[in-house]
Write an enzyme that holds these catalytic residues in place. Sequence first.
Site, PDB file in Angstrom:
ATOM      1  N   ASP A  68      34.535   9.942  26.560  1.00  0.00           N
ATOM      2  CA  ASP A  68      35.140  10.697  27.670  1.00  0.00           C
ATOM      3  C   ASP A  68      36.665  10.550  27.708  1.00  0.00           C
ATOM      4  O   ASP A  68      37.321  11.094  28.592  1.00  0.00           O
ATOM      5  CB  ASP A  68      34.517  10.294  29.021  1.00  0.00           C
ATOM      6  CG  ASP A  68      34.716   8.832  29.363  1.00  0.00           C
ATOM      7  OD1 ASP A  68      34.503   7.966  28.483  1.00  0.00           O
ATOM      8  OD2 ASP A  68      35.084   8.530  30.521  1.00  0.00           O
ATOM      9  N   HIS A 124      37.369  -3.982  28.982  1.00  0.00           N
ATOM     10  CA  HIS A 124      36.441  -2.845  28.966  1.00  0.00           C
ATOM     11  C   HIS A 124      36.091  -2.521  27.513  1.00  0.00           C
ATOM     12  O   HIS A 124      34.923  -2.393  27.166  1.00  0.00           O
ATOM     13  CB  HIS A 124      37.097  -1.663  29.676  1.00  0.00           C
ATOM     14  CG  HIS A 124      36.280  -0.415  29.713  1.00  0.00           C
ATOM     15  ND1 HIS A 124      35.108  -0.304  30.416  1.00  0.00           N
ATOM     16  CD2 HIS A 124      36.478   0.798  29.133  1.00  0.00           C
ATOM     17  CE1 HIS A 124      34.615   0.924  30.264  1.00  0.00           C
ATOM     18  NE2 HIS A 124      35.427   1.606  29.489  1.00  0.00           N
ATOM     19  N   ASP A 146      40.321   2.904  31.733  1.00  0.00           N
ATOM     20  CA  ASP A 146      39.170   2.346  32.448  1.00  0.00           C
ATOM     21  C   ASP A 146      39.337   0.846  32.707  1.00  0.00           C
ATOM     22  O   ASP A 146      38.359   0.091  32.727  1.00  0.00           O
ATOM     23  CB  ASP A 146      37.875   2.566  31.650  1.00  0.00           C
ATOM     24  CG  ASP A 146      37.437   4.020  31.644  1.00  0.00           C
ATOM     25  OD1 ASP A 146      38.092   4.847  32.306  1.00  0.00           O
ATOM     26  OD2 ASP A 146      36.439   4.325  30.961  1.00  0.00           O
ATOM     27  N   HIS A 184      39.185   7.592  36.252  1.00  0.00           N
ATOM     28  CA  HIS A 184      37.975   8.041  36.959  1.00  0.00           C
ATOM     29  C   HIS A 184      38.166   8.023  38.472  1.00  0.00           C
ATOM     30  O   HIS A 184      38.866   7.163  39.010  1.00  0.00           O
ATOM     31  CB  HIS A 184      36.771   7.147  36.619  1.00  0.00           C
ATOM     32  CG  HIS A 184      36.292   7.274  35.221  1.00  0.00           C
ATOM     33  ND1 HIS A 184      35.377   8.224  34.823  1.00  0.00           N
ATOM     34  CD2 HIS A 184      36.617   6.580  34.102  1.00  0.00           C
ATOM     35  CE1 HIS A 184      35.144   8.101  33.525  1.00  0.00           C
ATOM     36  NE2 HIS A 184      35.890   7.103  33.057  1.00  0.00           N
TER      37      HIS A 184
END
Length: 272
Positions: A68, A124, A146, A184
Amino acid sequence: MNTTKRDAPMTAVTILSLPAFNDNYIWVLRSGMNVAVVDPGDATPVLAYLRESGATLSALLITHHHGDHIGGIDALIKAANAPVQVFGPARESIPGLTDPLQGGEHLSLPALALELEVLAVPGHTAGHLAYYGANLGTDGALFCGDTLFGAGCGRLFEGTAAQMQASLAKIAVLPAPTCVYCAHEYTQSNLGFALAVEPDNPITRQRAHTVAEQRARGLATVPLTLSEELATNPFLRWSSPEVIAAATVQLGHPPEDKVQTFAAIRRWKDGF
Ligand code: ZN
Ligand code: FE
């Protein structure tokens, strides 16, 4: 028309978001007719933006190798008339990577008159990077993928809790007014967990209220401000007595240090 522009940078960089998938933000940095794009997980919204604006894609800034965040790279390179510089982690597999980075580098993007510092923020993923522009916007800007989210942080897929805590500690010492552009829109659900960790934190309660209103009106909660994260994000608050008390309950004994505090809270969140 606004004619009261600050006089310092001739080519001010503006930052805008292109929503992608369910809850991703692709960040576009634009100066004049040149753009750099952070984490293009999907080429479609980026290509539409380039077509409508007539701007030229100069560079891609990649934080980590998850689909993503990189899914649109190939199509964007193919669609460009000129070579596109692709910055990203050297130790991860990134399509089209031209400028492998470890963290610690200083980047110059002359097409945008933009200077960025590269931070290694593993946790992450093993090679996760963040890009910090001290002169971006009024208060500086951090693109952290992220790693840090609104009231949360990324899951530990490849790194250890100690690595992630150290990465977040690197972010925590940036100037408090810094704008944080994460990848996000997770703030609202993260605040539910933040309140479970610190039910008596008045700033967290107020934030949960504000964010619920924003989301009900379809508004983005990102960019975040680092100062608000420092006040409400349990994954930056390993020194808060309330967070240490919550970690103690999770562990069944007092944490030995801030890494253990962070690890206990992160593990709790995984099953929350
Ligand atoms: Zn990811
Ligand atoms: Fe992601």
